[in-house]
Every structure is written in C-alpha cells, then in structure tokens.
Design an enzyme around this catalytic site. Structure first.
Site, mmCIF file in Angstrom:
data_model
loop_
_atom_site.group_PDB
_atom_site.id
_atom_site.type_symbol
_atom_site.label_atom_id
_atom_site.label_comp_id
_atom_site.label_asym_id
_atom_site.label_seq_id
_atom_site.Cartn_x
_atom_site.Cartn_y
_atom_site.Cartn_z
ATOM 1 N NE ARG A 169 10.710 9.685 3.213
ATOM 2 C CZ ARG A 169 10.113 9.644 2.100
ATOM 3 N NH1 ARG A 169 9.136 10.821 1.521
ATOM 4 N NH2 ARG A 169 10.172 8.621 1.407
ATOM 5 N N GLY A 170 6.455 11.086 7.158
ATOM 6 C CA GLY A 170 5.099 11.462 7.103
ATOM 7 C C GLY A 170 4.363 10.841 8.314
ATOM 8 C CB CYS A 172 11.121 8.156 -2.075
ATOM 9 S SG CYS A 172 9.270 8.030 -3.003
ATOM 10 C CG ASP A 228 12.701 6.280 2.055
ATOM 11 O OD1 ASP A 228 12.169 7.152 2.322
ATOM 12 O OD2 ASP A 228 12.597 5.834 0.825
ATOM 13 C CB ILE A 273 -0.921 -0.018 0.910
ATOM 14 C CG1 ILE A 273 -1.731 -1.266 1.125
ATOM 15 C CG2 ILE A 273 -1.792 1.198 0.990
ATOM 16 C CD1 ILE A 273 -2.612 -1.551 2.406
ATOM 17 C CD GLU A 274 1.401 6.535 -2.114
ATOM 18 O OE1 GLU A 274 2.392 7.131 -1.464
ATOM 19 O OE2 GLU A 274 0.386 6.906 -2.296
ATOM 20 C CB SER A 275 3.954 5.410 2.313
ATOM 21 O OG SER A 275 4.777 6.303 1.486
ATOM 22 C CE LYS A 276 0.520 13.113 -0.505
ATOM 23 N NZ LYS A 276 0.932 14.161 -1.765
ATOM 24 C CG HIS A 321 10.760 1.856 3.201
ATOM 25 N ND1 HIS A 321 10.024 2.718 2.613
ATOM 26 C CD2 HIS A 321 11.396 2.420 4.211
ATOM 27 C CE1 HIS A 321 10.164 3.738 2.835
ATOM 28 N NE2 HIS A 321 10.878 3.686 3.962
ATOM 29 C CD GLU A 322 6.875 -2.160 1.394
ATOM 30 O OE1 GLU A 322 5.929 -1.717 1.940
ATOM 31 O OE2 GLU A 322 7.621 -1.270 0.542
#
EC number: 1.7.1.13
Length: 282
Positions: A254-255, A186, A193, A87-90, A225-226
């Site tokens: 982050r965020g 990123c 990161d 799942i995209e972090s933002k 990251h994954e």
C-alpha cells in the site's frame, strides 16, 4: 508514558502532506513499540518473548546522478524486532520520495544515507539493499506448507478471539500451515490491510478449523502489521504452548510499500529465520 493514540497525533498518516522536493531525513516518524506490546503482557523491552524482523519492500525509489539522469531501484529493508521503534509507513514513503530530485555521487552513498537515517529512527541497525527493478527474487511464488483456506468453518468473530485456538491432540507434530484470508485495518485511517500469514511450529497439534477462524477474526481489528503478528504469536504461545514457533505475515503493498513481519521463539537465530517467498499478489 504516552499511549499509541497520543503517539500518532503528529504522524503523517491520515493527514495531508506536501510532496518533498529534496532529501530530508527529518520526514521519518518513529513510533514506540511498547504501548502496543504491554496489552500482550510484554512489559520489558529487554526481555521480549520472541526474536524477529520486519522486512519492508519499497517500490518507489529514485534519485539523480550528478549528470541529472535518474536511477530507479526497489528497496529491501530489514528492521530487528528488538528495535525500540517501528517507523510509520507514510513517513517512510515521504522520506523515500525526498530522494527523487536529489543528486548523489553514487548508489553506495544512497545506501549509506538510508542505512544511517533508518537506523537512527528505529533505534537499532537497519539493513538496506537496493535491487534492480528486474530482480528475479521479486517474482511471486506459492507459499510453502498446507493452505487452510478451504476448510469448512463457520465464522462468528471478526475481532481477535484467542479462545478459538485449541489443541486437536497432544501429539507432537512439526508442520507449516498458511492462510491468505488475513485482513486487518490501519489503526489511523481504518483502511484495509490485506495479507497472508504462515505459521510453522513444533508442538501439540493445533485444531486447524479453530486456527483459521482465529486468523479470520482479525478482519475488523485495527493495528499495525507488526503488532498483529506479535499478537498472533503471543496468543498461540499462550493457548497451545508449542516448543518452537514462527509466525510471519506478508502484507500486500500500500502506498508503494509492503511490510512483512516475522516473529519466532528465541531458539531461532535471526540469520536462520525462514526465507518466505514473495506472494503472487504482492
């Protein structure tokens, strides 16, 4: 089959986004894992060379009680590595923010909503735990094992260079080593990161100077990251062939989110994966 770049065109990351005012599950943006796994030689999603989880910590969770009084919590979410999507972090951040001005009957209802929505986006069951902001389990600790960071190593590569991974000997050892010098970027924004990576293995002794140089070689690498952790895992298995291996990264938040992927050889049961501590800088 779409490439990773094509999949990310519509992702919230790297684009201006409106702040959500009400709960909205549609904000979650799933990303197919396979386009980044194929270059590693992984072609069958049903036959992964590893087991593992992605553990997310979220520090900006709030919602309203029916009275209008807000609650705040810290979230711990665990996605299985075999889920078809990450799942995209933002989008995850925006989704969690959409709870802020929405009233829920109880905390159980919040957990149930998050479990349902995140599992649907990931395509596999996601566990959800909400913690007190004063939970002692969130305290930073030292990483277990031996730190590699003081080795006297000349660095010449800043993109992943698996050839740096070599055996120091054929002697079979069991050890845990780690480095705080992990940095990747990123794949959408190019933002850094920062994190640490810990490696536990049983097999031929790895040359530590080469291992450290290899981990540092991610410094200019752009990826999620994954996928960085999966690349490290696959490269070690290919070059060293340990009998047993666990690779885990703990990235700095982050965020309001930090992401902590773990990949291990299939001899590890998911319920028995090492419970690494949170880092002081997390």
């Amino acid at each position: 089959m779409k490439t990773q770049s094509e999949l990310l065109v519509d992702a919230p990351l790297g684009h201006e986004s409106a702040y959500p005012e009400q709960y909205d599950a549609s904000l979650l943006f799933p990303i197919d894992r396979m386009p980044q796994r194929r270059p590693l030689g992984i072609v069958d999603a049903a036959a992964l060379p590893f087991v593992g989880v992605d553990e997310w910590q979220a520090f900006e969770i709030s919602w309203l009680e029916p009275s209008g009084r807000p609650n705040v919590r810290i979230g711990r979410f665990t996605l299985p590595a075999q889920s078809p999507n990450l799942i995209e972090s933002k989008s995850w951040k925006l989704y969690l923010n959409s709870f802020n001005q929405t009233a829920f009957v109880s905390e159980d209802e919040v957990v149930a909503r998050m479990t349902r929505d995140l599992s649907a986006a990931a395509g596999a069951p996601v566990s959800v735990e909400l913690l007190s902001v004063e939970a002692s389990s969130l305290a930073g600790q030292a990483m277990p094992g031996e730190c590699l960071d003081d080795l006297d190593v000349a660095i010449k590569h800043y993109t992943p260079t698996p050839e740096l991974l070599t055996k120091a000997s054929e002697e079979i050892v069991e050890e845990t080593v780690y480095s705080h010098l992990l940095k990747s970027n990123c794949p959408v924004t190019g933002q850094p990161d920062w994190g640490a990576v810990v490696i536990r293995y049983r097999g031929p002794r790895m040359a530590r100077d080469g291992l450290l140089a290899y981990l540092i070689s991610y410094r200019q690498h752009q990826d999620f990251h994954e996928h960085c952790v999966e690349r490290i895992f696959v490269d070690i298995m290919s070059r060293i062939a340990p009998e047993s291996l666990v690779v885990s990264a703990r990235y700095v938040r982050r965020g309001g989110l930090d992401i902590n992927p773990t990949r291990a050889t299939p001899d590890h049961a998911l319920t028995a994966l090492p419970a690494w501590p949170r880092l002081i800088r997390q």
